[in-house]
Design an enzyme around this catalytic site. Structure first.
Site, short mmCIF file in Angstrom:
data_model
loop_
_atom_site.label_atom_id
_atom_site.label_comp_id
_atom_site.label_asym_id
_atom_site.label_seq_id
_atom_site.Cartn_x
_atom_site.Cartn_y
_atom_site.Cartn_z
N SER A 123 1.62 -2.95 -3.20
CA SER A 123 0.88 -3.87 -2.09
C SER A 123 1.66 -4.89 -1.45
O SER A 123 1.22 -5.43 -0.51
CB SER A 123 -0.37 -4.29 -2.31
OG SER A 123 -0.31 -5.31 -3.61
N HIS A 146 1.58 2.65 1.04
CA HIS A 146 0.57 1.84 0.44
C HIS A 146 -0.69 2.30 0.94
O HIS A 146 -1.24 2.05 2.30
CB HIS A 146 0.84 0.43 0.90
CG HIS A 146 -0.15 -0.70 0.51
ND1 HIS A 146 -0.33 -1.88 1.39
CD2 HIS A 146 -1.11 -0.59 -0.51
CE1 HIS A 146 -1.44 -2.57 0.65
NE2 HIS A 146 -1.78 -2.00 -0.47
N ASN A 197 -2.30 -6.57 4.69
CA ASN A 197 -2.51 -7.68 3.66
C ASN A 197 -1.87 -8.98 4.09
O ASN A 197 -2.87 -10.14 3.95
CB ASN A 197 -1.93 -7.41 2.24
CG ASN A 197 -2.94 -6.50 1.34
OD1 ASN A 197 -4.00 -6.22 1.77
ND2 ASN A 197 -2.26 -5.82 0.50
#
Length: 819
Positions: A123, A146, A197
């Site tokens: 990640s 991912h 993210n």
């Protein structure tokens, strides 16, 4: 490597994420191997078996069918590594530690095939760093892949190459993941946190920190940062509980460690009260308490000041809601900025700081603004990305507001906006007919200023607009998802119109196939009223005269069934003769689809319920998106299927019974009877196939945006094969004896309090229609007979006040009534 067709996939790591990736690969029909460390004891694969069994219990369901757990082969590193030689793709999904990954790579590398691709589901660890751990010959076939959790349900997959990744490998991997797994791929730069993210974690942290600045409780923040601003219903603190406070803390700590020079680094931390929850093991949903906890049916929220839980009752203040209701995005945001109300100031601050952060770092993390907006849509469930919102609000005026706030020291970081934001190229925004903006500028102007970034990947010079890709993969998606500011054709205006009514449009895409017609409905949710029925009949006649085939396609949903507003209007007026004529017309269209002189293909996405399901059932072939709900749900409004749905299952049961020893159709009717009586649609296409709505020959397409492409190809193939509608021969039905057998279940459920008297009446009408009416078992009847029974039972129910009440309640509330 120009193409990659996945057959066997291995997933390394049987944790929650790895097991769910394996589950989705099994959904897609792949041969799946799931690996983990050997367990102590007699069975070294015991831990993997437990992980696979656990998939059956997870919510939301990672498996489309529970039986697909059996398609995943448990493996251990100690004994099963030679099986990797037959894998097309190996996905590493173990813990985020470089030493663990290096050790694993050393073990598996000798067993990989010469063409196998190795991908890491990391990640945020550097793909270049991971590649350096591999043998040199393997590095060109290594990339980051991912997935987002839960991998079946969140569309986003980030694809990340390193300097040595072969470009053809990235292209092939993107194609396979898009087409075979149905994912939406964004290519990210090899920077900490990648795109989603990086931005999504910041968006959550900004809300957490601004909550403290403005004195707002967690439940109040969640009322403000969910659907009110186009974010998921779980909003902020509920999202942290779902993710796990320990997991979120780990991600934040990782970004803080990697982003040593980031101007926002001081905010990459949790407030003390969340750190205390982590230390106490109160981690959210998985431990039963975190930011929230459940006490019976009540939800309680943690008070950061006292550490106590109190009833959750956070709400948007009326004066702030009035600002959120402003239709113009720019006026809404600027009104929040001007307001003195803490909630309004908070809402402006969290969105402003995301705009600021995303603009500053865009060049570091993505090629263009398109990738950032799609990453937050697909990975974090935002209704639109930050650049879309900014552009809707008026790019220049919002940029001016940001500059003023930065100069006044109100933003979380005191760095200026990058030069590209106020450039002439970005005067109207970042998305348009020419594509999406790719930022320019040197370091310190939105370029690489952070630890671990790749300066060579940072764009230089003036901003430019990057068009969407025009390769073979993109060509399969005829109506891809679009961003605000991009031009978008729809089923209402694309291609060339052949016939247009108030309710339907018959059209073609000349650049694809000028002799394959596409019939689309134009009404809300594509409900089927009289206008749709007339348009369908005319379109089928025109297709038989002028075209080679016809595709029924609507942008999702496919169709939600009969137009209940029209049904209720006629019922309230006492026009039951007109209602009977409407149902007869519905059945006429069903038979016209079934008996058309050209192949009719149903291209189904989203939902095909009630009459929409029936139209699909009667087509010569169906092409269905994997995540599509299909079913006959009429009992929810007190009715039964009357557009040939009962006919379909009566014929199917007769065909299955004919191959049995005793010719009894009842056992084959019982599953359909139970599902239809309960109003339960099949939740996905694989379940629909198992339930009898689809055949083994029908196509299930995992990439929903490719459904129309495949349907057009299938229609052309059927036309080239000279496919014609075959005459429907009479079939033997279960008759009154079958109805009585099915009625036993009705009596038991009614007497047990599981259904009302009206539910029982509906079920008895359904049993009669499925069994061919009040005739002897084994009597052979034709389609017209079965349709007449359907219509008669339908009209009997429609004459009851209980059914009218159900229809009225659903239209008023959107919820079914059980009376």
């Amino acid at each position: 490597m120009t193409d990659l067709k996945l057959h066997r996939v291995a997933v390394l790591g049987a944790g929650v994420m790895g097991a769910q990736i394996a589950a989705h690969a099994a959904n897609a029909g792949l041969d799946v191997l799931l690996y983990d460390l050997a367990a102590p004891g007699a069975d070294p694969r015991a831990a993997v078996r437990r992980a696979i069994d656990g998939l059956r219990k997870l919510k939301p369901e990672p498996l489309a069918l529970q039986t697909l757990a059996d398609a995943i082969r448990p493996c251990s590193y100690d004994s099963d590594l030679p099986l990797l030689a037959g894998c097309d793709l190996v996905i590493e999904a173990i813990g985020e530690r470089l030493d663990w990954k290096q050790s694993l790579y050393e073990r598996i590398a000798p067993h990989l095939g010469e063409r196998a691709i190795l991908a890491s589901n990391t990640s945020g660890l550097s793909i270049a760093t991971l590649a350096a751990m591999l043998p040199e010959a393997l590095r060109p076939r290594f990339a980051g892949l991912h997935f987002f959790n839960p991998p079946r349900w969140l569309p986003l997959v980030e694809l990340i190459g390193h300097a040595g990744t072969e470009p053809a490998v990235l292209d092939a991997l993107e194609s396979a993941v898009t087409r075979q797994l149905g994912k939406s791929v964004v290519r990210a730069k090899d920077s900490p946190g990648f795109i989603a993210n990086r931005l999504g974690v910041f968006a959550l942290l900004a809300a957490v920190h601004h909550a403290a600045r403005f004195g707002l409780a967690p439940d109040e923040v969640d009322a403000l940062t969910g659907a009110a601003i186009g974010r998921p219903r779980s909003a902020t603190f509920r999202t942290l509980d779902v993710v796990g406070l320990d997991t979120f803390a780990h991600v934040v700590a990782g970004q803080r460690e990697q982003l040593g020079a980031d101007p926002w680094r001081g905010w990459l931390r949790l407030p003390d009260w969340l750190d205390a929850l982590v230390a106490a093991g109160q981690l959210g949903d998985k431990t039963g308490a975190g930011c929230y906890r459940r006490v019976g049916r009540d939800s309680q929220v943690r008070d950061p000041a006292t550490g106590e839980y109190c009833p959750a009752a956070g709400a948007v203040a009326p004066e702030v809601q009035a600002l959120l209701d402003l239709p113009d995005t720019g006026e809404r945001l600027l009104a929040l900025r001007r307001s003195a109300h803490p909630q309004a100031r908070f809402l402006w601050a969290v969105q402003r700081d995301l705009f600021h952060y995303a603009a500053f770092h865009l060049a570091d993390i993505a090629e263009a603004a398109r990738d950032a907006d799609f990453a937050l849509r697909w990975g974090f469930g935002f209704a639109e990305g930050p650049f879309e919102t900014w552009q809707r609000a008026g790019w220049r005026r919002l940029a001016s507001a940001l500059v003023e706030d930065i100069e006044r020291g109100e933003t979380l970081a005191a760095v200026p906006l990058p030069a590209w934001v106020t450039s002439a190229e970005a005067a109207e925004g970042v998305h348009g007919p020419a594509g999406s903006l790719k930022p320019g500028g040197a370091a310190g102007q939105g370029g690489s200023t952070i630890d671990g970034a790749n300066p060579a990947a940072t764009p230089k010079g003036a901003p430019t607009f990057v068009p969407r890709r025009a390769d073979a993969l993109a060509a399969r998606q005829l109506f891809p998802e679009r961003l605000a500011g991009e031009p978008r054709a729809t089923a209402l205006d694309a291609g060339r119109t052949l016939a247009l009514t108030d309710a339907t449009r018959l059209w073609v895409l000349p650049e694809r196939d000028a002799r394959i017609g596409i019939l689309s409905f134009t009404g809300r949710a594509h409900a089927i009223g009289s206008g749709v029925l007339d348009g369908c009949l005319d379109a089928i006649v025109q297709a038989e005269c002028e075209l080679d085939a016809l595709v029924l396609w609507n942008e999702p949903p496919f169709a939600v069934g009969a137009d209940l507003k029209e049904v209720l209007r006629l019922a309230d007026a006492g026009e039951f003769a007109a209602l009977d004529a409407y149902i007869a017309r519905f059945q006429q269209v069903a038979l016209a689809i079934r008996r058309a002189r050209v192949p009719v293909v149903a291209a189904v996405q989203g939902m095909a319920l009630g009459g929409g399901c029936e139209f699909a059932l009667h087509a010569a072939h169906r092409v269905v998106a994997f995540e599509t709900r299909i079913g006959l749900v009429e009992t929810g409004v007190g009715l039964i299927p009357a557009g040939g749905g009962c006919l379909h299952f009566a014929r199917r049961a007769a065909a299955l019974a004919a191959s049995g020893a005793d010719g009894d159709a009842v056992p084959f009717l019982e599953p359909a009877f139970d599902a239809i009586a309960r109003g339960l649609p099949a939740p996905n296409a694989l379940a629909a196939r198992a339930a009898g709505y689809l055949t083994e020959a029908d196509d299930i397409v995992f990439q929903a945006n490719e459904v129309l492409h495949v349907a057009l190809a299938r229609a052309r193939a059927l036309a080239e094969a000279g496919a014609v509608a075959r005459r429907s021969l009479p079939v033997a039905v279960a008759g009154r004896a079958g109805s009585a057998a099915l009625a036993m279940n009705i009596v038991n459920r009614r007497d047990g309090g599981f259904m009302s008297a009206h539910d029982a009446r509906i079920a008895q009408a359904l049993a009669s229609a499925l069994c061919g009416g009040d005739i002897d078992a084994g009597t052979r009847v034709d389609d017209d007979w079965l349709l007449a029974v359907e219509r008669a039972r339908f009209m009997e129910l429609l004459a009851t006040p209980e059914t009218i009440a159900r229809i009225r309640h659903l239209l008023a509330t959107g919820k079914p009534l059980r009376n």
